[in-house]
Design an enzyme around this catalytic site. Structure first.
Site, PDB file in Angstrom:
ATOM      1  CG  ASN A   9      -1.715   1.242   1.400  1.00  0.00           C
ATOM      2  OD1 ASN A   9      -1.830   2.035   0.463  1.00  0.00           O
ATOM      3  ND2 ASN A   9      -2.279   1.446   2.581  1.00  0.00           N
ATOM      4  CD1 TRP A  10       3.486   0.813  -2.955  1.00  0.00           C
ATOM      5  CD2 TRP A  10       3.791   2.120  -4.749  1.00  0.00           C
ATOM      6  NE1 TRP A  10       4.235   0.106  -3.855  1.00  0.00           N
ATOM      7  CE2 TRP A  10       4.436   0.883  -4.971  1.00  0.00           C
ATOM      8  CE3 TRP A  10       3.831   3.094  -5.744  1.00  0.00           C
ATOM      9  CZ2 TRP A  10       5.135   0.610  -6.155  1.00  0.00           C
ATOM     10  CZ3 TRP A  10       4.520   2.825  -6.922  1.00  0.00           C
ATOM     11  CH2 TRP A  10       5.172   1.597  -7.116  1.00  0.00           C
ATOM     12  CE  LYS A  11      -0.071   3.354   4.669  1.00  0.00           C
ATOM     13  NZ  LYS A  11      -0.010   3.493   6.129  1.00  0.00           N
ATOM     14  CG  HIS A  94      -5.799   2.321   4.939  1.00  0.00           C
ATOM     15  ND1 HIS A  94      -5.331   3.273   5.810  1.00  0.00           N
ATOM     16  CD2 HIS A  94      -4.854   1.354   4.877  1.00  0.00           C
ATOM     17  CE1 HIS A  94      -4.144   2.884   6.270  1.00  0.00           C
ATOM     18  NE2 HIS A  94      -3.835   1.729   5.710  1.00  0.00           N
ATOM     19  CD  GLU A  96      -2.807   5.773   6.497  1.00  0.00           C
ATOM     20  OE1 GLU A  96      -2.805   5.808   5.249  1.00  0.00           O
ATOM     21  OE2 GLU A  96      -1.919   5.211   7.167  1.00  0.00           O
ATOM     22  CD  GLU A 166      -3.792  -2.299   7.115  1.00  0.00           C
ATOM     23  OE1 GLU A 166      -2.686  -2.584   6.678  1.00  0.00           O
ATOM     24  OE2 GLU A 166      -4.373  -1.233   6.859  1.00  0.00           O
ATOM     25  N   GLY A 172       2.125   2.342  10.686  1.00  0.00           N
ATOM     26  CA  GLY A 172       3.086   3.431  10.533  1.00  0.00           C
ATOM     27  C   GLY A 172       3.763   3.832  11.835  1.00  0.00           C
ATOM     28  CB  SER A 212       4.774  -1.728  11.963  1.00  0.00           C
ATOM     29  OG  SER A 212       4.409  -0.371  12.187  1.00  0.00           O
ATOM     30  N   GLY A 233       2.672  -1.037   4.217  1.00  0.00           N
ATOM     31  CA  GLY A 233       2.811   0.371   3.865  1.00  0.00           C
ATOM     32  C   GLY A 233       4.272   0.727   3.655  1.00  0.00           C
ATOM     33  N   GLY A 234       4.884   1.286   4.692  1.00  0.00           N
ATOM     34  CA  GLY A 234       6.241   1.828   4.594  1.00  0.00           C
ATOM     35  C   GLY A 234       7.236   0.909   3.905  1.00  0.00           C
TER      36      GLY A 234
END
Ligand code: PGA
Length: 255
Positions: A9-11, A94, A96, A166, A172, A212, A233-234
């Site tokens: 998930n590159w956001k 998501h 966010e 999640e 994150g 994470s 993500g990251g």
């Protein structure tokens, strides 16, 4: 045994040029993957991601879609627009989006159904906040998210859905749920689906862990009985790290 589904998930990261560079680095690193590989990229990167991954084992997803097919919804993207581009998956709900953009279980349901109707495979995100976990409400929150967020999704449609558990406190933050925490929450979620759709459908359902996840902890998480993959993500923004996660299961190197 199920393979795993590993989705990045590159956001809101990577310009078109940066996305091309990352994908060109990633594709050879995951070409022999035993697991399904998906990259969920910003809308502006979708076209080039679909072109670059054509004929490879990497699938492309978006990070949201609207629930209507067209109309006066400035700034929104319809599922059919994604489908026409060659996009296969779409992240829905998501945390966010729930936190910053007013997403509710109701809008998650509407987007999920629209995505399914357009022939996309939704990756539906659920998970509790730290306050909810600490006050003993985790199960209540997950129950509400599954009950409301899948209200009239049919058993047939569920076969095209991926669920991502999640925990919001792990996203994150660098704080990962332990292997056992993640597995037991996912077991609980699977039981909710079993109660609604029957055991066979719930067992077949892919439920990912996200929060994470990285190249150091993925092997442990993916070895757990109920964790069917990861939403990353990251660590998905670094080709070598994401490839290492993709290859961390099975851990005996047999591919
Ligand atoms: P993270 O994000 O891996 O950076 O924690 C996961 C996600 O939000 O999907």
């Amino acid at each position: 045994m199920k393979n795993k589904i590993i989705a990045g998930n590159w956001k809101m990261n990577k310009t078109r040029a940066e996305a091309e560079a990352l994908l060109k680095e990633l594709l050879p690193l995951v070409a022999d993957a035993a697991n399904t590989v998906i990259v969920c990229v910003p809308y502006t990167d979708l076209y080039s991601a679909v072109e670059l991954t054509r004929g490879t084992n990497v699938h492309v997803g978006a990070q949201n879609c609207h629930w209507k097919e067209s109309g006066a919804f400035t700034g929104e993207i319809a599922p059919s627009m994604l489908k026409e581009l060659g996009v296969e998956y779409v992240v829905i709900g998501h945390s966010e989006r729930r936190t910053y953009f007013g997403e509710t279980d109701g809008t998650v349901l509407a987007r999920t159904k629209a995505a399914l109707a357009a022939g996309l495979k939704p990756i539906v995100c659920i998970g509790e906040t730290l306050a909810e976990r600490q006050s003993g409400r985790m199960e209540e929150v997950l129950t509400r998210q599954v009950t409301e967020g899948f209200k009239d999704v049919t058993a047939e449609q569920l076969a095209d859905v991926i669920v991502a558990y999640e925990p919001v406190w792990a996203i994150g933050t660098g704080v990962t749920a332990t292997d056992e925490q993640a597995n037991s929450a996912i077991k609980f979620v699977r039981k909710l689906f079993a109660d609604k759709y029957g055991k066979a459908a719930a067992d077949a359902l892919y439920i990912q862990y996200g929060g994470s996840m990285n190249d150091a902890n993925a092997a442990g998480l993916l070895a757990m009985s109920d964790i069917d993959g990861g939403l990353i993500g990251g660590a998905s923004l670094v080709a070598a790290k994401f490839a290492a996660i993709v290859h961390s299961y099975p851990s005996d190197g047999k591919r």
